[in-house]
Design a protein around this motif. Structure first.
Motif, mmCIF file in Angstrom:
data_model
loop_
_atom_site.group_PDB
_atom_site.id
_atom_site.type_symbol
_atom_site.label_atom_id
_atom_site.label_comp_id
_atom_site.label_asym_id
_atom_site.label_seq_id
_atom_site.Cartn_x
_atom_site.Cartn_y
_atom_site.Cartn_z
ATOM 1 N N LEU A 237 0.813 -1.220 0.000
ATOM 2 C CA LEU A 237 0.000 0.000 0.000
ATOM 3 C C LEU A 237 0.845 1.268 0.000
ATOM 4 O O LEU A 237 0.544 2.211 -0.751
ATOM 5 N N PRO A 238 1.922 1.366 0.818
ATOM 6 C CA PRO A 238 2.754 2.583 0.724
ATOM 7 C C PRO A 238 3.410 2.757 -0.649
ATOM 8 O O PRO A 238 3.596 3.886 -1.097
ATOM 9 N N MET A 239 3.741 1.650 -1.326
ATOM 10 C CA MET A 239 4.402 1.757 -2.626
ATOM 11 C C MET A 239 3.463 2.256 -3.724
ATOM 12 O O MET A 239 3.916 2.790 -4.737
ATOM 13 N N ILE A 240 2.152 2.077 -3.544
ATOM 14 C CA ILE A 240 1.199 2.544 -4.558
ATOM 15 C C ILE A 240 0.424 3.753 -4.028
ATOM 16 O O ILE A 240 -0.702 4.003 -4.453
ATOM 17 N N ARG A 241 1.036 4.516 -3.148
ATOM 18 C CA ARG A 241 0.349 5.667 -2.568
ATOM 19 C C ARG A 241 -0.065 6.673 -3.640
ATOM 20 O O ARG A 241 -1.169 7.241 -3.591
ATOM 21 N N GLY A 242 0.787 6.911 -4.631
ATOM 22 C CA GLY A 242 0.433 7.838 -5.702
ATOM 23 C C GLY A 242 -0.777 7.369 -6.491
ATOM 24 O O GLY A 242 -1.638 8.169 -6.865
ATOM 25 N N THR A 243 -0.855 6.074 -6.736
ATOM 26 C CA THR A 243 -2.012 5.523 -7.443
ATOM 27 C C THR A 243 -3.275 5.649 -6.609
ATOM 28 O O THR A 243 -4.355 5.949 -7.134
ATOM 29 N N LEU A 244 -3.167 5.419 -5.316
ATOM 30 C CA LEU A 244 -4.327 5.574 -4.431
ATOM 31 C C LEU A 244 -4.837 7.007 -4.450
ATOM 32 O O LEU A 244 -6.053 7.257 -4.469
ATOM 33 N N LEU A 245 -3.911 7.951 -4.463
ATOM 34 C CA LEU A 245 -4.300 9.357 -4.513
ATOM 35 C C LEU A 245 -4.985 9.682 -5.836
ATOM 36 O O LEU A 245 -6.022 10.364 -5.867
ATOM 37 N N LEU A 246 -4.435 9.178 -6.938
ATOM 38 C CA LEU A 246 -5.023 9.449 -8.256
ATOM 39 C C LEU A 246 -6.425 8.870 -8.362
ATOM 40 O O LEU A 246 -7.370 9.561 -8.776
ATOM 41 N N THR A 247 -6.589 7.605 -8.017
ATOM 42 C CA THR A 247 -7.907 6.984 -8.111
ATOM 43 C C THR A 247 -8.899 7.621 -7.145
ATOM 44 O O THR A 247 -10.086 7.743 -7.455
ATOM 45 N N GLY A 248 -8.413 8.043 -5.973
ATOM 46 C CA GLY A 248 -9.310 8.721 -5.036
ATOM 47 C C GLY A 248 -9.814 10.039 -5.583
ATOM 48 O O GLY A 248 -11.000 10.368 -5.458
ATOM 49 N N LEU A 249 -8.924 10.809 -6.215
ATOM 50 C CA LEU A 249 -9.333 12.081 -6.806
ATOM 51 C C LEU A 249 -10.312 11.871 -7.959
ATOM 52 O O LEU A 249 -11.307 12.586 -8.086
ATOM 53 N N LEU A 250 -10.038 10.868 -8.802
ATOM 54 C CA LEU A 250 -10.941 10.587 -9.911
ATOM 55 C C LEU A 250 -12.316 10.164 -9.414
ATOM 56 O O LEU A 250 -13.349 10.581 -9.958
ATOM 57 N N SER A 251 -12.346 9.340 -8.378
ATOM 58 C CA SER A 251 -13.634 8.909 -7.815
ATOM 59 C C SER A 251 -14.367 10.087 -7.198
ATOM 60 O O SER A 251 -15.595 10.219 -7.356
ATOM 61 N N MET A 252 -13.647 10.953 -6.514
ATOM 62 C CA MET A 252 -14.276 12.106 -5.886
ATOM 63 C C MET A 252 -14.862 13.050 -6.940
ATOM 64 O O MET A 252 -15.995 13.527 -6.793
ATOM 65 N N ILE A 253 -14.114 13.301 -8.004
ATOM 66 C CA ILE A 253 -14.611 14.173 -9.071
ATOM 67 C C ILE A 253 -15.846 13.571 -9.726
ATOM 68 O O ILE A 253 -16.815 14.271 -10.044
ATOM 69 N N GLY A 254 -15.822 12.259 -9.934
ATOM 70 C CA GLY A 254 -16.982 11.604 -10.521
ATOM 71 C C GLY A 254 -18.204 11.688 -9.624
ATOM 72 O O GLY A 254 -19.333 11.881 -10.111
ATOM 73 N N MET A 255 -18.013 11.548 -8.317
ATOM 74 C CA MET A 255 -19.145 11.623 -7.389
ATOM 75 C C MET A 255 -19.757 13.022 -7.362
ATOM 76 O O MET A 255 -20.986 13.180 -7.255
ATOM 77 N N LEU A 256 -18.919 14.042 -7.444
ATOM 78 C CA LEU A 256 -19.435 15.408 -7.414
ATOM 79 C C LEU A 256 -20.225 15.761 -8.679
ATOM 80 O O LEU A 256 -20.929 16.763 -8.701
ATOM 81 N N GLN A 257 -20.084 14.926 -9.714
ATOM 82 C CA GLN A 257 -20.793 15.168 -10.966
ATOM 83 C C GLN A 257 -21.902 14.144 -11.198
ATOM 84 O O GLN A 257 -22.237 13.824 -12.334
ATOM 85 N N LEU A 258 -22.491 13.639 -10.133
ATOM 86 C CA LEU A 258 -23.560 12.639 -10.256
ATOM 87 C C LEU A 258 -24.719 13.183 -11.099
ATOM 88 O O LEU A 258 -25.210 14.285 -10.866
ATOM 89 N N PHE A 259 -25.126 12.376 -12.080
ATOM 90 C CA PHE A 259 -26.249 12.795 -12.916
ATOM 91 C C PHE A 259 -27.100 11.621 -13.390
ATOM 92 O O PHE A 259 -28.304 11.588 -13.177
ATOM 93 N N ASP A 260 -26.467 10.629 -14.030
ATOM 94 C CA ASP A 260 -27.224 9.533 -14.633
ATOM 95 C C ASP A 260 -28.046 8.772 -13.591
ATOM 96 O O ASP A 260 -29.251 8.527 -13.782
ATOM 97 N N GLN A 261 -27.400 8.393 -12.495
ATOM 98 C CA GLN A 261 -28.084 7.576 -11.498
ATOM 99 C C GLN A 261 -29.252 8.319 -10.839
ATOM 100 O O GLN A 261 -30.371 7.789 -10.793
ATOM 101 N N PRO A 262 -29.053 9.549 -10.342
ATOM 102 C CA PRO A 262 -30.205 10.251 -9.752
ATOM 103 C C PRO A 262 -31.323 10.524 -10.752
ATOM 104 O O PRO A 262 -32.506 10.485 -10.388
#
Length: 324
Positions: A237-262
């Motif tokens: 997990l510490p070795m892929i910390r940058g990847t965790l940060l990237l995927t977390g940001l992408l998921s967060m941006i996607g959640m803030l743009q919720l449209f299809d599901q609602p």
């Protein structure tokens, strides 16, 4: 007597200076050629980014500076008039828009860590599996992400349906009545759908980063007596910390743009999912409702983009500071 002629010594740096002056340095030429090839490989991405994001954003910014006005009796239709920042002043006073923003932000704070946790566990399990199992489970876990969003949402709306959905009948076997579209369970139902859709994509990115780690680190840890769980927690997990940060940001941006599901959930439960349930739904309504207010919708789009950019910058800065 032998006649000898002594030639003056040639300075050592004359050849290099002449070579540099003529521009014939092979090392410099090779570096320039490699840089040009790298720029050509990146050109399609930058062109797509320009035409897909930058130019539409600038166009929305330009449209947001105008408003539609009717002249006289309004028989000749509306015409645009420069309004400056009036649309933004209206946006900051729009209670429905900011209520949807707060609603989605709270949901993002809960759903994003769940997505990251499940994706990380799946990636670690896949990395620890045998070679034959990796290929099978990697495709199986990615299938939900490959299903189109509209199709997956319609499937889950059917499963949640209080009339024909199988889940209601399943819980009825235990004497439990569940309404997945009620105000109390709506966000849970939507979070379950988003987890099902997004975990596979994040898992695949994390798994790709795990495969790039030097296996000798694991062997050294095992020699020192570390368990597989300790290796996963202290090394992987510490070795892929940058990847965790990237995927977390992408998921967060996607959640803030919720449209299809609602939007599709609204067709099943219009009392719970209102027209301004999320910021994107508010922008959609202003754009495509009767006599759509395109200029105000553009202003709301710019505000939403700036809010997402600000939140992303803060999250990225905080997580980077913690990692130092």
């Amino acid at each position: 007597m032998m006649n000898t002629t002594v030639k003056p010594a040639k300075p050592a740096n004359v050849g290099k200076a002449a070579q540099q002056g003529s521009g014939m340095n092979p090392v410099t030429s090779w570096h320039r050629h490699r840089g040009l090839k790298g720029a050509l490989f990146g050109l399609p991405f930058f062109a797509l980014f320009l035409f897909s994001f930058i130019l539409p954003f600038l166009y929305a910014l330009w449209k947001s500076l105008f408003e539609l006005k009717y002249s006289g009796l309004g028989l000749d239709g509306p015409h645009p008039r420069f309004a400056g920042l009036a649309q933004y002043a209206r946006a900051f006073q729009d209670a429905a828009f900011w209520s949807g923003m707060g609603r989605v932000a709270l949901f993002t704070c809960v759903a994003t860590p769940l997505i990251m946790a499940f994706a990380a566990v799946e990636a670690l399990l896949l990395d620890a599996a045998k070679r034959a199992a990796k290929k099978a489970y990697r495709i199986l876990l990615l299938v939900p992400y490959m299903v189109p969003t509209i199709v997956s949402t319609l499937v889950w709306v059917y499963l949640y349906s209080p009339d024909i959905g199988p889940l209601k009948r399943f819980f009825a076997l235990f004497g439990v009545t569940v309404d997945f579209f009620s105000p109390q369970l709506l966000w849970v139902s939507m979070a379950n759908l988003l987890l099902w859709v997004n975990i596979g994509f994040n898992m695949l990115i994390m798994y790709g980063s795990l495969t790039a780690i030097d296996p000798s680190l694991y062997e050294s840890a095992r020699i020192d007596g570390a368990s597989e769980l300790r290796i996963a927690w202290s090394i992987k997990l510490p070795m892929i910390r940058g990847t965790l940060l990237l995927t977390g940001l992408l998921s967060m941006i996607g959640m803030l743009q919720l449209f299809d599901q609602p939007l599709l959930f609204r067709s099943a439960s219009p009392q719970t999912v209102t027209a301004n349930f999320t910021p994107i739904m508010t922008i959609y309504n202003y754009t495509f409702s009767a006599g759509g207010d395109y200029n105000y919708a553009a202003a709301l789009s710019v505000v939403l983009a700036l809010v997402i950019a600000a939140i992303s910058a803060v999250v990225y800065g905080v997580t980077n500071r913690k990692g130092q």
